[in-house]
Design a protein around this motif. Sequence first.
Motif, PDB file in Angstrom:
ATOM      1  N   PHE A 107     104.849  21.501  51.910  1.00 49.40           N
ATOM      2  CA  PHE A 107     105.435  22.569  52.710  1.00 49.40           C
ATOM      3  C   PHE A 107     106.718  22.064  53.367  1.00 49.40           C
ATOM      4  O   PHE A 107     106.844  20.871  53.657  1.00 49.40           O
ATOM      5  CB  PHE A 107     104.478  23.006  53.826  1.00 49.40           C
ATOM      6  N   ALA A 108     107.630  22.981  53.641  1.00 49.24           N
ATOM      7  CA  ALA A 108     108.778  22.630  54.470  1.00 49.24           C
ATOM      8  C   ALA A 108     108.265  22.341  55.882  1.00 49.24           C
ATOM      9  O   ALA A 108     107.359  23.017  56.378  1.00 49.24           O
ATOM     10  CB  ALA A 108     109.778  23.778  54.492  1.00 49.24           C
TER      11      ALA A 108
ATOM     12  N   ASN B 168     106.454  22.983  47.699  1.00 47.44           N
ATOM     13  CA  ASN B 168     107.542  23.206  48.654  1.00 47.44           C
ATOM     14  C   ASN B 168     107.549  24.635  49.194  1.00 47.44           C
ATOM     15  O   ASN B 168     108.593  25.278  49.279  1.00 47.44           O
ATOM     16  CB  ASN B 168     108.890  22.872  48.006  1.00 47.44           C
ATOM     17  N   PHE B 169     106.396  25.102  49.602  1.00 48.57           N
ATOM     18  CA  PHE B 169     106.272  26.460  50.129  1.00 48.57           C
ATOM     19  C   PHE B 169     106.865  26.531  51.532  1.00 48.57           C
ATOM     20  O   PHE B 169     106.678  25.648  52.352  1.00 48.57           O
ATOM     21  CB  PHE B 169     104.798  26.874  50.175  1.00 48.57           C
TER      22      PHE B 169
ATOM     23  N   LEU C  97     106.161  41.512  53.939  1.00 42.33           N
ATOM     24  CA  LEU C  97     105.799  40.259  53.287  1.00 42.33           C
ATOM     25  C   LEU C  97     106.060  40.326  51.786  1.00 42.33           C
ATOM     26  O   LEU C  97     105.583  41.233  51.114  1.00 42.33           O
ATOM     27  CB  LEU C  97     104.325  39.944  53.541  1.00 42.33           C
ATOM     28  N   PHE C  98     106.831  39.394  51.266  1.00 42.76           N
ATOM     29  CA  PHE C  98     107.173  39.329  49.840  1.00 42.76           C
ATOM     30  C   PHE C  98     107.681  40.681  49.321  1.00 42.76           C
ATOM     31  O   PHE C  98     107.427  41.048  48.177  1.00 42.76           O
ATOM     32  CB  PHE C  98     105.958  38.896  49.009  1.00 42.76           C
TER      33      PHE C  98
ATOM     34  N   VAL D 109     109.227  28.559  47.188  1.00 43.50           N
ATOM     35  CA  VAL D 109     109.215  29.886  47.822  1.00 43.50           C
ATOM     36  C   VAL D 109     109.782  29.721  49.223  1.00 43.50           C
ATOM     37  O   VAL D 109     109.184  29.060  50.075  1.00 43.50           O
ATOM     38  CB  VAL D 109     107.790  30.463  47.880  1.00 43.50           C
ATOM     39  N   ASP D 110     110.960  30.310  49.457  1.00 42.60           N
ATOM     40  CA  ASP D 110     111.596  30.111  50.754  1.00 42.60           C
ATOM     41  C   ASP D 110     111.211  31.219  51.731  1.00 42.60           C
ATOM     42  O   ASP D 110     110.573  32.208  51.371  1.00 42.60           O
ATOM     43  CB  ASP D 110     113.109  29.959  50.622  1.00 42.60           C
ATOM     44  N   THR D 111     111.629  31.036  52.989  1.00 38.46           N
ATOM     45  CA  THR D 111     111.231  31.987  54.024  1.00 38.46           C
ATOM     46  C   THR D 111     111.890  33.350  53.832  1.00 38.46           C
ATOM     47  O   THR D 111     111.364  34.359  54.292  1.00 38.46           O
ATOM     48  CB  THR D 111     111.552  31.437  55.425  1.00 38.46           C
ATOM     49  N   ASP D 112     113.022  33.400  53.146  1.00 31.73           N
ATOM     50  CA  ASP D 112     113.656  34.687  52.864  1.00 31.73           C
ATOM     51  C   ASP D 112     112.848  35.467  51.828  1.00 31.73           C
ATOM     52  O   ASP D 112     112.816  36.689  51.861  1.00 31.73           O
ATOM     53  CB  ASP D 112     115.089  34.493  52.380  1.00 31.73           C
TER      54      ASP D 112
END
Length: 201
Positions: free
Chosen positions: A103-104, A76-77, A42-43, A19-22
């Motif tokens: 997490f990134a 990998n959130f 958000l989302f 889930v990326d920041t975009d």
Amino acid sequence: MDKFTTLTSVAAPLPLVNVDTDMIIPKQYLKTIKRTGLGKGLFSELRYLDDGSDNPDFVLNKPSYKGASILIAGDNFGCGSSREHAPWALLDFGIRCVISTSFADIFYNNCFKNGILPIKVTPEQLKALFDDASRGANARITVDLESQTITGPDGGTIGFEIDAHRKHCLLNGLDDIGLTKVKEDRIAAFESRLEAERPWA
């Protein structure tokens, strides 16, 4: 920054990887530098249908997860761009804790600077937490930062690791500015001594 001590809440399961920041806060919401008001975005691509109405299939729109302040997420959130708007949006929506296996790095660091606790767990622990979260409003999870534990609805406990300095900052509600203000007396004393020793400076 609000202190983070103990948090008890329904946990919303978001079993998506990368889930990326975009995805967390799409680019059209980045026109502001204010930390408030971003919760509505958000989302947004997952939360809303094309006509702007709520998507009833998205977890945060389901009645049993309304008001959830803990998010259980896939691996990998927070990857992708470094936008700090991502933790701002989570916080403005009411999310204070995100639990994942990874997490990134930039997103992970930004969470601590904004009063959000990101917790890393093992794949087996994450699976157990997803199982707990799938029970909706009947399954409340407690995160205790002081004891570094996550307690499930049936009383099972998971321990987690956290850097001691980051833990101190969250427990005391200290962001970078707050850390500086803690040392105001020492800074003032230094300035006074410098003025006396070097009045020409």
